[in-house]
Motif scaffolding. Sequence first.
Motif, short mmCIF file in Angstrom:
data_model
loop_
_atom_site.label_atom_id
_atom_site.label_comp_id
_atom_site.label_asym_id
_atom_site.label_seq_id
_atom_site.Cartn_x
_atom_site.Cartn_y
_atom_site.Cartn_z
N LEU A 189 0.72 -1.30 0.03
CA LEU A 189 -0.12 0.08 0.10
C LEU A 189 0.83 1.19 -0.03
CD1 LEU A 189 -2.75 -0.86 2.62
CD2 LEU A 189 -3.04 -0.75 0.19
N LEU A 233 1.12 4.12 -2.82
CA LEU A 233 0.59 5.52 -2.09
C LEU A 233 1.51 6.86 -2.23
CD1 LEU A 233 -2.17 6.22 -1.01
CD2 LEU A 233 -1.33 5.69 1.36
N PHE A 289 0.79 10.22 -4.18
CA PHE A 289 0.76 11.18 -3.32
C PHE A 289 1.96 12.44 -3.62
CE2 PHE A 289 -0.98 10.16 1.21
CZ PHE A 289 -2.37 9.98 0.62
N ILE A 339 -4.06 11.65 5.93
CA ILE A 339 -5.21 11.04 5.14
C ILE A 339 -5.25 9.64 5.24
CG2 ILE A 339 -5.84 10.63 2.67
CD1 ILE A 339 -4.79 13.57 2.30
N PRO A 340 -3.89 8.78 5.10
CA PRO A 340 -4.01 7.30 5.29
C PRO A 340 -4.75 6.98 6.84
CG PRO A 340 -1.92 8.09 4.63
CD PRO A 340 -2.51 9.31 4.95
N ILE A 374 -8.71 6.21 6.88
CA ILE A 374 -9.38 4.88 6.76
C ILE A 374 -8.65 3.80 7.29
CG2 ILE A 374 -9.85 3.33 4.71
CD1 ILE A 374 -11.33 5.96 4.66
N ASN A 375 -9.33 3.26 8.18
CA ASN A 375 -8.72 1.99 9.03
C ASN A 375 -9.64 0.85 9.02
OD1 ASN A 375 -7.58 0.43 11.04
ND2 ASN A 375 -6.77 1.87 12.13
N PHE A 426 -16.07 5.99 4.10
CA PHE A 426 -15.16 4.75 4.31
C PHE A 426 -14.66 4.15 2.99
CE2 PHE A 426 -14.14 0.30 4.36
CZ PHE A 426 -13.17 0.23 5.25
N LEU A 435 -7.31 4.83 -1.09
CA LEU A 435 -6.38 4.54 -0.29
C LEU A 435 -5.71 3.09 -0.35
CD1 LEU A 435 -7.07 6.57 3.02
CD2 LEU A 435 -4.99 6.89 1.37
N TYR A 436 -6.76 2.17 -0.86
CA TYR A 436 -6.40 0.77 -0.80
C TYR A 436 -6.43 0.17 -2.41
CZ TYR A 436 -6.21 0.14 4.02
OH TYR A 436 -5.92 0.12 5.59
N PRO A 447 -4.09 2.28 -4.74
CA PRO A 447 -2.64 2.08 -4.89
C PRO A 447 -2.15 0.49 -5.16
CG PRO A 447 -3.34 3.01 -2.82
CD PRO A 447 -4.80 3.04 -3.93
#
Lengths: 312, 294
Positions: free
Chosen positions: A155, A159, A163, A177-178, A181-182, B16, B23-24, B27
């Motif tokens: 990732l 990324l 970026f 920013i990262p 989203i978790n 989300f 972001l997932y 990438p």
Amino acid sequence: MALTENRKENGTETAAVPPRGGAVRRITRPDPAARSRGGQRFLLVGLVLASAYSLFPVYWLLVAATKDRVGLYQSNGLWFSDFHLWENLHQVFTYEGGIFLRWTANSFLYAGVGSLGGTLIALATGYGLARFEFPGRGVVFAAVVGSFLIPIALLTLPLYLLFSAIGLVDTPWAMLIPCLINPFSVYLAKVYTEATVPFELLEAARIDGAGELRIFFSIVLRMMTTGGATVFLLAFVNTWNAFFLPLTMLRGEENWTLNLGLYNWTGKRLESGIDVTSLVLTGALLSIIPMAIMMVAMRRYWRSGVTLGALK
Amino acid sequence: MIRSQRWKGAAFTVPFQLGFVFLYLLPIGYAVYQSLFLEKQSGLGLGGATTEFVGLENYGKGLSDSAFMTSILRVVLFACVQIPFMLLISLVLALFLDAVTSKVAGRFRILLLVPYMIPGVVAAIVWINLYSPDVGPLTPIGDLFGFDWNFFAPSMVWPAIGNLLTWHGIGYNMVIIYAALQGVPRELFEAARLDGASELRIALSIKVPFVRGALVLTALLSIIQMLQIFNEPALFRNVTPQTVSDSFTPIMIIYNQAFNAANYHYAAALSVLLALILGVASFLFYRLTSRAAD
């Protein structure tokens, strides 16, 4: 499994039951005093030895942070020599124009703001997944669980390229920013919603004419205080401890985190004239303190969070 | 559920989903795409570089890259030693905690969790200094007992990292196993005691089988972490670059390819390969352990 603790949301339970996971269930245990005394002693010795192993490095760090260069290299590593903690602290905070304070502030910014945003998004998503049926729900949940397996390098590297294409590399945004989203936070939030927010209550609120947003903000979020606190805490610790992401994204010293700064200092020890070792050690001790405070203040939450996330 | 509510429910997950795509998914897709290209220098490198589509060439190169394969083998072998060792200690400690009074258990549990509260980078810094022959107490203690150990020697560096990981991980794993132990119905113990079973027998025949699920989970999490190990070797490399090479673990190789060799395409292919290996390893481990249950 540890849900018994979290269902009681009103807080009165906190005072009555010591903050100990599973304490409720313990009542049914047989009296251990009835068992052999030698056996108990054996168990205690084992636990004391294990605790000594756990605590020894922290103790050593504490002792080492009070020593100057001479003391560090020449005195007994297991005991205090001349007390130089204040000089060491002064050195840490003034070295390279007080860059250490900047790193501390950055760590707080990334971990605090990033985790707060991430927690809000996770709570909304967890609630949506747990209490609504909509097409694609299964896909979203599968993506959440599946992403636990994705290596961080897979990732982070692309990324970084993305970026850098939009000019975010080496800015605080590359860290913030990262954090928003978790997937693990979402997973926890879903589990917590299932445990704490009953369907009936939502139906009742709807019959009373409350809108969905209002239900979420004034009912669901309030009921999820404990769950939300756990999600926030775990995300905060994760970000505070992050290393690969800041190492990849941040170039200029002024945006670094504490971890990155300390890593850089460990690389310097061989070349620099100033005693970097004691800088590193005192800095390391300082960087533990916020974690310790957070953990102790919120241990009821994070412990149930850790076990809950693991067992469901 | 009323139709309009469904979509309102879906709306809660939209932020989300958007973030996840950005972001997932994006990438990962980008990494796969990048991995199919290669930057080629034209002439003597003066004419600038051109990016060419090379298909799966980077993957073939990765699979036959002995440094990459060696690094994977290295962490796999290491995982086979360190993870069982760490989980055994965690299990024993959880069983110990389960067998003492809850008051005593509560106190020791906090002490045993102290290492978990310490950031990984800081934990590595502390242990590296403990190992250090200049400032650490372990070398003089070794002298005292006649050991002439050097923790940064090639043969000692994995045990040194292993000890660090074990120290850091015991508490977390113990808490998970201990929480699972709390779920064992206490009546089983009474029944076993009436039948004359010893405490040890109860632990081995009732408690351990009962927490198998927690053990599988902690092992799986540890395997995933181990294949991606980076922080600890990176910090060890800072103090002992001659022992810990820059191709010590898979992620270190990927990082170096990307940032020191500026070879993003190859780094992307290697990270996709690592993801596949991670997925296969997790799947195999899960299948093996769940088959053993039947």
